[in-house]
Write an enzyme that holds these catalytic residues in place. Structure first.
Site, PDB file in Angstrom:
ATOM      1  N   GLU A 278       0.824  -1.314  -0.123  1.00 38.97           N
ATOM      2  CA  GLU A 278      -0.009   0.034   0.206  1.00 38.97           C
ATOM      3  C   GLU A 278       0.716   1.264   0.047  1.00 38.97           C
ATOM      4  OE1 GLU A 278      -2.679   2.683  -0.179  1.00 38.97           O
ATOM      5  OE2 GLU A 278      -3.493   0.545   0.048  1.00 38.97           O
ATOM      6  N   SER A 324      -6.004   1.338  -5.229  1.00 32.99           N
ATOM      7  CA  SER A 324      -5.576   0.157  -4.838  1.00 32.99           C
ATOM      8  C   SER A 324      -6.121  -1.140  -5.642  1.00 32.99           C
ATOM      9  CB  SER A 324      -5.826  -0.377  -3.315  1.00 32.99           C
ATOM     10  OG  SER A 324      -5.282   0.493  -2.455  1.00 32.99           O
ATOM     11  N   HIS A 439      -1.241   3.621   4.999  1.00 33.28           N
ATOM     12  CA  HIS A 439      -2.114   4.263   4.641  1.00 33.28           C
ATOM     13  C   HIS A 439      -2.640   5.340   5.477  1.00 33.28           C
ATOM     14  CE1 HIS A 439      -6.208   4.507   2.666  1.00 33.28           C
ATOM     15  NE2 HIS A 439      -5.970   3.416   1.934  1.00 33.28           N
ATOM     16  N   ASP A 493       1.266  -0.460  -5.127  1.00 30.25           N
ATOM     17  CA  ASP A 493      -0.199  -0.399  -5.749  1.00 30.25           C
ATOM     18  C   ASP A 493      -0.154   0.938  -6.542  1.00 30.25           C
ATOM     19  OD1 ASP A 493      -0.338   1.029  -3.294  1.00 30.25           O
ATOM     20  OD2 ASP A 493      -2.442   0.681  -3.032  1.00 30.25           O
ATOM     21  N   HIS A 494       0.452   1.986  -5.716  1.00 30.43           N
ATOM     22  CA  HIS A 494       0.281   3.295  -6.346  1.00 30.43           C
ATOM     23  C   HIS A 494       1.286   4.294  -5.378  1.00 30.43           C
ATOM     24  CE1 HIS A 494      -2.523   4.445  -2.977  1.00 30.43           C
ATOM     25  NE2 HIS A 494      -3.230   3.583  -3.414  1.00 30.43           N
TER      26      HIS A 494
END
Length: 640
Positions: A278, A324, A439, A493-494
């Site tokens: 994440e 995600s 996150h 994921d990003h």
């Protein structure tokens, strides 16, 4: 003449003008909160962008106020009475208040999504049962956003009440109704034109892409837009459309949607373990920034950096999406997110060839792990489409003592659960874990407060925590019998929060690390891939390493293949972005809006119309061909 309704019309114009004023205030505040992500060169350029934003504000304001406008003008004789005007007051502020709050949500949300609010957020929210907790946590962390909203709404109410409609009763009803009908018809015409953004029949209604017509840099398009417009314009939209730019033979020869790799002697078959981390952007890792020349660079991933020295790493890699679920589809199935995300489209529920289906075909046990409540982020549903045989979430973990209170099980204990569960599997297995702890709201367990570098960004500390969780995982895993014959993949994921100007550049907002590691020397996973690469390359790379000697449908390429393969890097920031050869191409599905040198990651010098070399012409054709093939395969369900 009371029949002309002069005061009512002026009051309506004034009330709508207030909406325009406050939308411009929201635009200024949006830029103020995100000015490091949206560069503006001086007051003049800002005013130009704000001016062009009026067209998008018009659409939003008319969407929200259509009923208010109708009820303000409809001839029912009681329009000017105190009770009716009070009703209009509440209708106006309930509808405008809700809509206006969307802009304020983007003051914070934009830092993470780097795109204006769209209905894509609903695709994420519908899979969450902790939205309320996230909402109130965000409010607590950003009180000034709430204060600004409340203060501006209060000012808006005050100004609204400054102009009142005097009570009038029409004497001559026929002129009253005729005038009212004519006024309603003209107003309806203006409203339709305003919502469309143009009165020309030949012009389609303006959409998010049109904001880029007025900007020098793509990120400025988000300043031209407003969140209400972007949300309403994506309601019930489906931008998946079949197109025809080139012949199929060109696609077969240049896009090569099917790949075939021959690798003999892969016995025993390797286990595959994929970590989708994440928000684990390239910016946070020292191993992936050795050549970026960032002054006083600080790494927050000591274990990840050490593992990189023993691995094959892609140092110039990009994410294929911003959320995600986009990372999941890109990494596992090689399907990127364009302007509209495949995973949120009507076409996502189809048979898809992926590393999961390849593994199933080869007799692997396949599992997906995510420490959040089962179904969160849409992973369970999409995992089922891909064909995972097992899903392990918060329910299976079954110990809320390790719950972070918002997203899921803390990474360290869940990574240990991951290792121990894999130890119960029969080889070969393919397992994917999607982490949760790095996150928003960027917390670490209480017992680790002060252990990890905080840095200037909120995300730095939890990145350090997830890095530590990885270290603990590998300490546990390397004692297990399956470890030696396992290929590990670690990928973000990003991206997320940005600290260095280098990563504020438009293309670098997709910059991520990709790492392949195996303790088994026969896979020779060492060194660096310096050419541009992407999440979509992971699936064909693994199929190659596993010895899957059948055709696979893939827009990516194997990073370990002996044969030379051209790269086409794909992602979207509202317009589709392609890296092909020495250039970056921005394409809106119909026309090119920008062409930039591959070193111009910040999109400073648009070469469109200035340079027209054979390489650029070929790149344009390949961009269109790729887009055509993507639309064809998604719409006509040819992803298997």
């Amino acid at each position: 003449m009371k029949e002309i309704r002069f005061h009512e019309i002026l009051a309506l114009i004034y009330r709508l003008a207030l909406a325009y004023f406050f939308y411009q205030v929201a635009r200024l505040l949006f830029w103020f909160f995100n000015k490091n992500l949206i560069p503006v060169e001086g007051i003049g350029e800002y005013l130009k962008l704000a001016y062009h934003g009026i067209a998008f504000d018009t659409t939003a304001i008319l969407y929200v106020n259509s009923l208010f406008i109708l009820l303000s003008l409809i001839p029912i004789l009681i329009n000017t009475k105190k009770g009716y005007q009070k009703f209009l007051f509440y209708l106006y502020f309930i509808t405008n208040g809700i809509a206006y709050s969307m802009n304020f949500g983007d003051f914070v949300y934009y830092k993470f999504s780097q795109a204006r609010l769209t209905t894509a957020v609903m695709n994420v929210a519908q899979h969450e049962n902790n939205i309320g907790k996230i909402f109130f946590t965000s409010i607590a962390e950003h009180p000034f956003v709430v204060i600004w909203f409340v203060a501006l709404i209060a000012l808006w109410i005050f100004l609204y009440k400054r102009v009142k409609v005097p009570i009038q009763k029409p004497v001559k009803l026929i002129p009253y109704f005729i005038f009212s009908t004519v006024t309603l018809c003209l107003t309806a015409l203006l409203v339709v034109g305003g919502i469309r953004g143009d009165f020309k029949h030949s012009t389609r209604p303006i959409n998010l892409v049109d904001a880029n017509r007025y900007v020098k840099k793509p990120s400025q398009g988000n300043l031209v837009l407003n969140s209400v417009f972007s949300f309403f314009r994506t309601l019930n939209t489906n931008n998946f459309r079949e197109v025809h730019f080139v012949d199929e033979s060109f696609i077969t020869e240049n896009i090569k949607p099917y790949k075939l790799y021959h690798r003999d002697g892969v016995d025993p078959k390797p286990n595959i373990v994929i970590f989708i981390l994440e928000s684990f952007g390239k910016e946070y890792s020292g191993a992936f920034n050795k050549n970026t020349d960032i002054k006083d660079f600080v790494s927050y991933t000591p274990f990840f950096d050490s593992l990189a020295t023993q691995s094959l790493i892609a140092t110039n890699a990009f994410a294929n999406g911003r959320q995600s679920i986009h990372g999941m589809s890109s990494v596992l199935a090689g399907i990127p997110s364009l302007k509209d995300a495949f995973t949120g489209s009507p076409y996502s529920n189809q048979k898809i060839q992926s590393i999961v289906s390849v593994s199933n075909d080869m007799g692997y046990d396949t599992s997906f792990f995510h420490g959040a409540p089962n179904g969160s982020m849409g992973f369970l549903g999409f995992g089922n489409i891909l064909g995972f045989k097992h899903y392990y979430g918060k329910n299976e973990y079954n110990n809320d003592a390790d719950f972070d209170g918002i997203w899921g099980i803390w990474d360290e204990p869940f990574f240990q659960y991951f290792a121990k569960t894999l130890n119960t599997k029969k080889s070969p297995f393919m397992a994917t874990l999607f982490s949760v702890s790095s996150h928003h709201p960027f917390k670490v367990p209480e017992k680790y407060r002060g252990k990890f570098k905080k840095g200037p960004l909120e995300i730095h500390e939890p990145i350090g925590y997830t890095d530590y969780a990885l270290k603990q995982f590998f300490e546990t895993a390397k004692k297990m019998p399956w470890y030696e014959n396992t290929i590990f993949v670690l990928v973000a994921d990003h991206t997320n929060q940005i600290g260095y100007p280098e990563y504020e550049k438009a293309m670098n907002r997709f910059a991520i690390p990709i790492l392949f590691y195996s303790p088994n020397p026969k896979f020779n996973l060492k060194g660096e891939v310096n050419e541009p690469s992407q999440q979509m390359d992971i699936y064909p790379t693994l199929a190659d390493l596993m010895g899957y000697n059948k055709k696979i449908r893939s827009w990516g390429r194997s990073l370990v293949s002996d044969k030379k393969e051209d790269y086409i890097i794909v992602n979207s920031s509202g317009v589709e972005q392609f890296i092909i050869g020495n250039y970056i191409y921005l394409f809106d599905g119909k026309d090119f809006t920008g062409i930039y040198d591959i070193k111009d990651l910040g999109y400073e010098d648009n070469l469109l119309g200035k340079v027209n070399t054979p390489e650029i012409k070929n790149g344009e054709l390949k961009s269109k061909a790729w887009y055509q093939d993507y639309m064809d395969r998604v719409i006509n369900r040819k992803l298997n």
